[in-house]
Design an enzyme around this catalytic site. Structure first.
Site, PDB file in Angstrom:
ATOM      1  N   VAL A  96      -0.248  -1.903  10.837  1.00 19.65           N
ATOM      2  CA  VAL A  96       0.338  -1.297  12.026  1.00 19.65           C
ATOM      3  C   VAL A  96      -0.276  -1.960  13.256  1.00 19.65           C
ATOM      4  O   VAL A  96      -1.389  -2.480  13.197  1.00 19.65           O
ATOM      5  CB  VAL A  96       0.103   0.228  12.084  1.00 19.65           C
ATOM      6  CG1 VAL A  96       0.762   0.913  10.897  1.00 19.65           C
ATOM      7  CG2 VAL A  96      -1.390   0.550  12.107  1.00 19.65           C
TER       8      VAL A  96
ATOM      9  N   CYS B 205      -5.334  -3.213   2.674  1.00 21.67           N
ATOM     10  CA  CYS B 205      -5.188  -3.157   4.124  1.00 21.67           C
ATOM     11  C   CYS B 205      -6.510  -3.306   4.873  1.00 21.67           C
ATOM     12  O   CYS B 205      -7.030  -4.393   5.004  1.00 21.67           O
ATOM     13  CB  CYS B 205      -4.457  -1.873   4.516  1.00 21.67           C
ATOM     14  SG  CYS B 205      -3.759  -1.904   6.194  1.00 21.67           S
TER      15      CYS B 205
ATOM     16  N   LYS C  35      -9.303   2.277  -2.214  1.00 21.35           N
ATOM     17  CA  LYS C  35      -9.603   1.685  -0.912  1.00 21.35           C
ATOM     18  C   LYS C  35     -10.978   2.109  -0.415  1.00 21.35           C
ATOM     19  O   LYS C  35     -11.272   3.301  -0.285  1.00 21.35           O
ATOM     20  CB  LYS C  35      -8.518   2.106   0.077  1.00 21.35           C
ATOM     21  CG  LYS C  35      -8.580   1.425   1.438  1.00 21.35           C
ATOM     22  CD  LYS C  35      -7.351   1.798   2.254  1.00 21.35           C
ATOM     23  CE  LYS C  35      -7.279   1.087   3.587  1.00 21.35           C
ATOM     24  NZ  LYS C  35      -6.039   1.429   4.326  1.00 21.35           N
TER      25      LYS C  35
ATOM     26  N   GLU D 241       0.845  -1.197   0.000  1.00 23.77           N
ATOM     27  CA  GLU D 241       0.000   0.000   0.000  1.00 23.77           C
ATOM     28  C   GLU D 241       0.882   1.249   0.000  1.00 23.77           C
ATOM     29  O   GLU D 241       1.912   1.292   0.678  1.00 23.77           O
ATOM     30  CB  GLU D 241      -0.861  -0.037   1.263  1.00 23.77           C
ATOM     31  CG  GLU D 241      -1.752   1.164   1.509  1.00 23.77           C
ATOM     32  CD  GLU D 241      -2.527   1.043   2.820  1.00 23.77           C
ATOM     33  OE1 GLU D 241      -3.449   1.831   3.031  1.00 23.77           O
ATOM     34  OE2 GLU D 241      -2.200   0.132   3.637  1.00 23.77           O
TER      35      GLU D 241
END
Length: 276
Positions: free
Chosen positions: A174, A147, A115, A45
């Site tokens: 993350v 993601c 996205k 990404e």
């Protein structure tokens, strides 16, 4: 449905530097050339820009149109290597900005995906996409997520129902603020990939990034998962650049019945779920 089913997939885990678009783009090209025997290379990404934007002005400076320099560069290397590429970039379209992925074939840019499920600070900078396109390739039907899309099971269900064999997932995982140690030491993104692949009987190829950017650490652990939910390659280490390769028989994704009385798609009960 397209013909050939045997495909070599590469998930390239990179360590981009924020704002260093030329440097980051050049590294993606090097990786495609280094793995020219692959049928498909999946990149992370926002692979060309980095992730942690701090102002609209930064985004305006770094974003590109869908037919910009990154598209041209990836189209050139895709043609040279006879390889398909799925990779993330910040896209500008008029006055709107999107966290997008390009789908590039040896013939050029086939299209893109924006996205749909923006996460956290992304909502300050990007507009959400509202389409789930599929892409016909020589080896099968391809879907794309980015993601946080992988945290919404409806996304993969919709793609599986559209006949997708493989979902390519450029990602920047993350740690969650509430996330402790996960089983097997896997980041939650790997668990999501495993669950989505198994639930819908599709291949899922996730290319994450690694490194720390502006105080945000990324989790690595790129992975390629088969329709049984079993990692064929990875998870990669949490740090550093790594390349995963898996040979996949996409025919496996076209059989949704596990037994004569158990079918991953036909057994769904949308009348019961009442999701609206």
């Amino acid at each position: 449905m397209t013909g050939a089913t045997d495909v070599t997939i590469v998930a390239a885990q990179t360590v981009p530097a924020f704002g260093a678009v030329d440097r980051n783009r050049s590294r993606t090209v090097e990786l495609v050339r280094e793995h020219a025997d692959a049928d498909l290379v999946v990149l992370p990404e926002l692979a060309t820009t980095g992730y942690v934007f701090e102002s609209r002005a930064e985004l305006e400076t770094l974003a590109e149109p869908r037919d910009g320099k990154t598209a041209e560069t990836w189209a050139t290397v895709a043609s040279e290597t006879d390889t398909w590429i799925v990779g993330g970039l910040a896209e500008v379209d008029g006055d709107s900005y999107y966290n997008s992925s390009l789908v590039v074939s040896p013939d050029g840019v086939e299209g893109g995906y924006r996205k749909a499920h923006l996460w956290n600070e992304e909502k300050r900078w990007f507009e959400p996409g509202d389409e789930l396109p599929t892409f016909e390739t020589p080896f099968g039907r391809l879907g794309v997520q980015i993601c946080n899309d992988l945290w919404f099971s409806e996304t993969t269900v919709a793609q599986a129902r559209a006949g997708v064999d493989l979902v390519a997932v450029p990602t920047n995982w993350v740690p969650s603020p509430s996330e402790g140690e996960r089983p097997a030491g896997w980041t939650m993104g790997v668990h999501q990939a495993v669950a989505h692949a198994n639930e819908n009987r599709v291949f899922v190829a996730c290319a994450d990034r690694a490194g720390t950017e502006r105080g945000t650490s990324f989790e690595g652990q790129s992975v390629i998962v088969d329709p049984d939910g079993v990692p064929l390659a990875g998870p990669a280490p949490t740090t550093g650049e790594h390349v995963l390769t898996a040979d996949c028989d996409l025919e496996r994704a076209r059989t949704k019945a596990l037994t004569p009385r158990d079918d991953a798609l036909a057994d769904r009960r949308p009348d019961v779920y009442d999701l609206e």
